[in-house]
Scaffold this motif. Structure first.
Motif, PDB file in Angstrom:
ATOM      1  N   GLN A   5      45.028 -62.353  49.255  1.00 42.48           N
ATOM      2  CA  GLN A   5      45.901 -62.666  48.126  1.00 42.48           C
ATOM      3  C   GLN A   5      45.299 -63.761  47.252  1.00 42.48           C
ATOM      4  OE1 GLN A   5      48.998 -60.952  47.512  1.00 42.48           O
ATOM      5  NE2 GLN A   5      48.479 -61.881  45.533  1.00 42.48           N
ATOM      6  N   GLU A   6      44.663 -64.749  47.879  1.00 43.60           N
ATOM      7  CA  GLU A   6      44.020 -65.818  47.115  1.00 43.60           C
ATOM      8  C   GLU A   6      42.925 -65.259  46.212  1.00 43.60           C
ATOM      9  OE1 GLU A   6      42.580 -68.598  49.939  1.00 43.60           O
ATOM     10  OE2 GLU A   6      44.575 -69.246  50.606  1.00 43.60           O
ATOM     11  N   ASP A   9      44.545 -63.261  43.312  1.00 38.56           N
ATOM     12  CA  ASP A   9      45.159 -64.170  42.343  1.00 38.56           C
ATOM     13  C   ASP A   9      44.095 -64.825  41.468  1.00 38.56           C
ATOM     14  OD1 ASP A   9      47.637 -63.577  43.366  1.00 38.56           O
ATOM     15  OD2 ASP A   9      47.791 -65.388  44.598  1.00 38.56           O
ATOM     16  N   ARG A  10      42.980 -65.171  42.088  1.00 40.61           N
ATOM     17  CA  ARG A  10      41.909 -65.852  41.354  1.00 40.61           C
ATOM     18  C   ARG A  10      41.271 -64.938  40.318  1.00 40.61           C
ATOM     19  NH1 ARG A  10      39.614 -67.832  45.495  1.00 40.61           N
ATOM     20  NH2 ARG A  10      37.885 -66.373  45.809  1.00 40.61           N
TER      21      ARG A  10
END
Length: 224
Positions: A5-6, A9-10
């Motif tokens: 998810q990180e 999102d990035r």
């Protein structure tokens, strides 16, 4: 899932998870299906929860969920309007009836599978195989029991011995997807290595403990 998810999102990406086997799995106190943008579930007869055939999509965005709903019903939006292109992707009443029959038994099925997996884990503890274990923050559904061998030759020898005893494990995750003939090959050394060395051992809620012991003994006898 948090690290994935990180990354998304990035980079402003979307996540579609192949969650075919994850019915009933929880991570950090919530359903695994709550992660990502869309998760795909299989309700094939071989799955923990099944409707003989079929599946489901779980979306965490209401607009996406409505779009999927329209797409599975010919693209219809009401009786005289169309949302867009679609297919006839609806399950039948028979499929739904089977699902309703199976659903109450899911907790018991998970518990029976857990007992078998625990027995495998105990008997194979000193085998030298890598046996993945759910983390403490994961509530597993025990759909599969994969084991990782030290080499592909070791795996193939074990499969041969099991087959000679009318036992047929599956190379469930083989070949790695980058080897499929209809995709452009991109080297993925870690996935390729693991795919060559992993099998799933026989597992179903009614598998006798004696059979688990026999399977484990055949495996261990070839690794000594």
């Amino acid at each position: 899932v948090n690290r994935i998810q990180e990354i998304t999102d990035r980079h402003g990406l979307k996540i579609i998870y192949d969650a075919a086997h994850t019915f009933g799995v929880q991570y950090q106190g919530t359903s695994l299906l709550n992660f990502g943008d869309i998760s795909t579930l299989s309700f094939h007869a071989t799955k923990l929860f099944h409707t003989i055939e079929g599946g489901a999509l779980v979306a965490n965005d209401e607009a996406v969920a409505h779009r999927i709903m329209y797409m599975r019903n010919f693209g219809h939006k009401g009786t005289e309007d169309f949302f867009g292109l679609g297919i006839n992707g609806k399950n039948t009443e028979m499929n739904a009836a089977m699902g309703l029959c199976v659903l109450p038994y899911v907790p018991d099925l998970i518990n029976k599978r857990r007992v078998i997996c625990d027995r495998y884990r105990e008997l194979l503890r000193d085998s030298g195989l890598v046996i993945p274990a759910p983390g403490e923050d994961t509530k597993y559904n025990y759909s599969y029991f994969p084991v990782l061998f030290n080499s592909e030759d070791q795996l193939l020898g074990t499969i041969k011995r099991l087959n000679e005893n009318e036992i047929f494990p599956r190379r469930y995750f083989y070949p790695s997807l980058n080897h499929l003939p209809y995709v452009e090959y991109v080297p993925m050394p870690v996935a390729e290595d693991v795919a060559r060395r992993v099998i799933c051992l026989p597992l179903n809620p009614e598998l006798p403990v004696e059979d688990v012991s026999k399977i484990s003994e055949i495996i261990c006898s070839g690794l000594r």
